[in-house]
Write an enzyme that holds these catalytic residues in place. Structure first.
Site, mmCIF file in Angstrom:
data_model
loop_
_atom_site.group_PDB
_atom_site.id
_atom_site.type_symbol
_atom_site.label_atom_id
_atom_site.label_comp_id
_atom_site.label_asym_id
_atom_site.label_seq_id
_atom_site.Cartn_x
_atom_site.Cartn_y
_atom_site.Cartn_z
ATOM 1 N N GLY A 19 0.697 -0.985 -0.104
ATOM 2 C CA GLY A 19 0.207 -0.425 0.428
ATOM 3 C C GLY A 19 0.436 1.281 -0.142
ATOM 4 N N HIS A 58 0.968 0.732 -13.377
ATOM 5 C CA HIS A 58 1.431 -0.763 -14.054
ATOM 6 C C HIS A 58 3.136 -0.268 -14.067
ATOM 7 C CE1 HIS A 58 2.140 -4.667 -15.370
ATOM 8 N NE2 HIS A 58 3.049 -4.769 -16.028
ATOM 9 N N ASN A 69 -5.339 2.473 -13.338
ATOM 10 C CA ASN A 69 -4.296 1.266 -12.675
ATOM 11 C C ASN A 69 -2.870 1.201 -12.851
ATOM 12 O OD1 ASN A 69 -3.445 -0.799 -11.603
ATOM 13 N ND2 ASN A 69 -2.933 -1.770 -13.706
ATOM 14 N N ASN A 124 1.823 3.100 -2.758
ATOM 15 C CA ASN A 124 1.063 4.005 -3.558
ATOM 16 C C ASN A 124 -0.053 4.898 -2.700
ATOM 17 O OD1 ASN A 124 1.979 4.192 -6.249
ATOM 18 N ND2 ASN A 124 2.569 1.956 -5.523
HETATM 19 C C1 GRF Z 1 3.493 -1.515 -7.558
HETATM 20 O O1 GRF Z 1 4.515 -2.015 -8.275
HETATM 21 C C2 GRF Z 1 2.274 -1.243 -8.658
HETATM 22 O O2 GRF Z 1 2.992 -0.693 -9.385
HETATM 23 C C3 GRF Z 1 1.850 -2.623 -9.321
HETATM 24 O O3 GRF Z 1 1.560 -3.194 -7.728
HETATM 25 C C4 GRF Z 1 2.640 -2.186 -6.786
HETATM 26 C C5 GRF Z 1 1.557 -1.825 -5.990
HETATM 27 O O4 GRF Z 1 2.761 -1.586 -3.916
HETATM 28 N N1 GRF Z 1 0.871 -2.703 -9.560
HETATM 29 P P1 GRF Z 1 2.317 -0.558 -3.153
HETATM 30 O O5 GRF Z 1 1.560 -1.609 -2.182
HETATM 31 O O6 GRF Z 1 1.899 0.593 -3.631
HETATM 32 O O7 GRF Z 1 3.526 -1.052 -2.873
#
Ligand code: GRF
Length: 186
Positions: A11, A103, A101, A13
């Site tokens: 989490g 990626h 999303n 992000n």
């Molecule tokens: C990130 O690498 C994102 O690009 C991918 O999943 C990961 C999420 O990381 N979709 P976090 O849980 O937000 O640290």
């Protein structure tokens, strides 16, 4: 404006998005949903006092519980931040053009089912790519397939490993994802 975040993992992000809107009046993260009861993102939700939901697989793929929940919350944007399940058609349709999303690679290459986390960076390095980066895109019924909103690149050096590449990509994620969310909600 109300943001709903779906995440399966740490989490980081989600945290950056929460931080970005903390002092803004534009939007807030109104719910965090995860398919994993032990996901780090749920600890973030608890600490940030954001309602959290552990998704029931059956309901998610066969019912409309979650579509109704997001609609009742007045969700304006659905953000997938490391969410490992494909989004079912009813949710994609209910929020068409309002699900995004991120990626950790430059789609359309290195995308699709199973391409997440270290697998992505290992594949990029194995392919001898000179650069990688992030793709923020709209979500449709297929994995990693909707219209691209933003791509940002980073160089790959000979000494890079999946770990060092993951870190460079994560810097881009944290820098750009909150800004794109804000731009879409303005
Ligand atoms: C990130 O690498 C994102 O690009 C991918 O999943 C990961 C999420 O990381 N979709 P976090 O849980 O937000 O640290």
């Amino acid at each position: 404006k109300n943001i709903a975040i779906f995440a399966s993992g740490t989490g980081s992000n989600a945290q950056k998005i929460i931080d970005h809107f903390r002092s803004s009046g534009l939007a807030r993260v109104s719910v965090i949903l995860s398919n994993k009861a032990d996901a780090g993102v749920l600890t973030i939700a608890e600490r940030e006092q954001i309602p959290a939901v552990v998704i029931d697989k059956e309901q998610f793929f066969r019912g409309d519980t979650y579509v109704k929940l997001l609609q009742e919350l007045g969700t304006d944007l659905v953000v997938l931040a490391g969410f490992l399940w494909k989004v079912p058609a009813n949710l994609v349709q209910a929020f068409s053009g309002r699900i995004i999303n991120i990626h950790p690679a430059l789609l359309p290459k290195f995308g699709g089912k199973g391409m997440y986390g270290h697998f992505v960076h290992e594949a990029v390095l194995a392919a001898g790519e000179k650069e990688s980066g992030i793709t923020i895109h709209y979500v449709n019924e297929k994995y990693d397939d909707g219209g691209v909103i933003l791509q940002e690149r980073c160089a790959i050096l000979p000494e890079d490993t999946p770990d060092t590449l993951a870190r460079k990509v994560q810097v881009l994620e944290h820098q750009w994802f909150p800004l794109i969310v804000e731009r879409l909600l303005k």
